[in-house]
Motif scaffolding. Structure first.
Motif, PDB file in Angstrom:
ATOM      1  N   LEU A   1       0.814  -1.210   0.000  1.00  0.00           N
ATOM      2  CA  LEU A   1       0.000   0.000   0.000  1.00  0.00           C
ATOM      3  C   LEU A   1       0.851   1.265   0.000  1.00  0.00           C
ATOM      4  O   LEU A   1       0.506   2.262  -0.648  1.00  0.00           O
ATOM      5  CB  LEU A   1      -0.927   0.005   1.214  1.00  0.00           C
TER       6      LEU A   1
ATOM      7  N   ILE B   1      -9.098   1.016   3.125  1.00  0.00           N
ATOM      8  CA  ILE B   1      -9.238   0.158   1.952  1.00  0.00           C
ATOM      9  C   ILE B   1     -10.620  -0.476   1.935  1.00  0.00           C
ATOM     10  O   ILE B   1     -11.287  -0.582   2.972  1.00  0.00           O
ATOM     11  CB  ILE B   1      -8.137  -0.925   1.899  1.00  0.00           C
TER      12      ILE B   1
ATOM     13  N   TRP C   1      -5.405  -1.991  -7.665  1.00  0.00           N
ATOM     14  CA  TRP C   1      -5.824  -0.909  -6.787  1.00  0.00           C
ATOM     15  C   TRP C   1      -6.374   0.284  -7.548  1.00  0.00           C
ATOM     16  O   TRP C   1      -5.839   0.671  -8.588  1.00  0.00           O
ATOM     17  CB  TRP C   1      -4.661  -0.447  -5.928  1.00  0.00           C
TER      18      TRP C   1
ATOM     19  N   ALA D   1      -9.756  -3.550  -5.893  1.00  0.00           N
ATOM     20  CA  ALA D   1      -9.651  -3.032  -4.528  1.00  0.00           C
ATOM     21  C   ALA D   1      -9.513  -1.518  -4.569  1.00  0.00           C
ATOM     22  O   ALA D   1      -9.024  -0.947  -5.549  1.00  0.00           O
ATOM     23  CB  ALA D   1      -8.459  -3.653  -3.808  1.00  0.00           C
TER      24      ALA D   1
ATOM     25  N   TRP E   1      -8.542   2.226  -2.316  1.00  0.00           N
ATOM     26  CA  TRP E   1      -7.905   2.855  -1.162  1.00  0.00           C
ATOM     27  C   TRP E   1      -8.154   4.358  -1.208  1.00  0.00           C
ATOM     28  O   TRP E   1      -8.429   4.932  -2.258  1.00  0.00           O
ATOM     29  CB  TRP E   1      -6.391   2.584  -1.107  1.00  0.00           C
TER      30      TRP E   1
ATOM     31  N   HIS F   1      -6.761   0.705   7.429  1.00  0.00           N
ATOM     32  CA  HIS F   1      -5.678  -0.276   7.312  1.00  0.00           C
ATOM     33  C   HIS F   1      -4.495   0.131   8.183  1.00  0.00           C
ATOM     34  O   HIS F   1      -3.961  -0.673   8.944  1.00  0.00           O
ATOM     35  CB  HIS F   1      -5.224  -0.402   5.853  1.00  0.00           C
TER      36      HIS F   1
END
Length: 332
Positions: free
Chosen positions: A91, A187, A261, A297, A299, A321
């Protein structure tokens, strides 16, 4: 929180456990020794009969050794119960690629980043590993590097997940750096955001942004030379806008797609247009485009005192997260 062993409280940690995640109980009323407080975090030092524990949000608590009544090492991080699986290093690199600097320099496994002062994320040291020299010397080098560019010296750190940088935070504090800003990295699964019942018909998506879009973006004063290249940087960048009554959009957003992402940022709504679902519409439209590019996903980063945004993201399924922080060098 269970500390007992054979029916009594036990202190099962020592100075050798510095760097590990611990759970402790300590006395807060030394006169009666009846009031206790529990703390969980990374043991970042145990010097001069004082323990320093850094909690997941970056705050630290100092505990006199004489006040300690129980303690034990606990797992590095609790198992996540929802959202995609993600490590801190993954990340950290994904979020960094969404805010790329104009200039950078490697210092071992650290990266010094500069972008004329536009956003701390592009104007701070990203310390993902060993700088190749003692930390004190690396910090001295960083201070000189930023001073040569007439910029304040910042270091970006993280706390609250496996592999984060509580020890470095404590080291920065000892060397005179002070934490200025903290935020959460959150996330979520991307598909539920794309499936939200939101009106996306008025959302315009583009690979570029214009002066009107910048007019709604309130994260800087007069646009400097680095604003445009930083905002345009990233593996696959999309900009969203919803037309307003004048030239300035009623709402905007930015999304950076990077492998699995999709990162959401710069989501802003005109004050007189809030609570009409425009932020949700912008994020839903961007999520659908990111899904088309193969992302799964999501974020985002939200400052810890932004209660309105945190409530919105809670409703979308975003879960914390880790926390990240910017430490600034403060002249003595």
């Amino acid at each position: 929180m269970e500390f007992t062993g054979g029916g009594r409280l036990e202190v099962r940690i020592t100075g050798a456990d510095v760097g590990k995640r611990v759970s402790v109980r300590y006395v807060t009323d030394s006169a009666t020794r009846e009031k206790f407080t529990d703390s969980v975090g990374v043991l970042t030092s145990w010097d001069d009969a004082v323990l320093l524990i850094t909690r997941k949000n970056g705050d630290s608590v100092r505990i006199p050794e004489s006040a300690l009544v129980a303690g034990k090492v606990v797992p590095a991080a609790p198992a996540r119960r929802r959202g995609p699986s993600a490590t801190f290093p993954e990340l950290a690199r994904v979020t960094a690629r969404a805010w790329q600097p104009v200039e950078s320099e490697a210092l071992g496994e650290w990266t010094l980043r500069a972008a004329d002062g536009f956003t701390r994320r592009a104007n701070s040291v990203l310390p993902l590993g060993d700088p190749g020299l003692p930390v004190a010397d690396a910090l001295t080098h960083a201070r000189a590097w930023y001073a040569a560019r007439k910029l304040p010296a910042y270091v970006q750190t993280a706390t609250g997940a496996e592999g984060t940088q509580e020890l470095l935070c404590a080291e920065l504090d000892r060397h005179g750096w002070r934490r200025e800003v903290s935020a959460e990295v959150r996330i979520a699964a991307l598909a539920p955001i794309a499936d939200l019942d939101a009106d996306v018909s008025a959302v315009r998506l583009s690979r570029t942004f214009d002066e009107a879009w910048l007019g709604r973006y309130q994260r800087f004063g007069e646009p400097g030379p680095a604003v445009r290249p930083v905002l345009a940087s990233g593996p696959s960048v999309w900009f969203a806008s919803v037309a307003g009554t004048g030239e300035i959009p009623a709402a905007i957003g930015r999304c950076v797609v990077d492998g699995r992402w999709a990162g959401f940022m710069a989501v802003e709504v005109a004050p007189d247009q809030r609570r009409r679902g425009l932020a949700t519409s912008v994020m839903t439209a961007l999520a659908r485009r990111a899904l088309d590019e193969g992302a799964s996903a999501a974020w985002l980063q939200v400052e810890t005192d932004n209660d309105g945004a945190r409530a919105l993201y809670d409703g979308m399924g975003f879960a914390p997260h880790h926390h990240y922080h910017h430490y600034r060098w403060v002249e003595a």
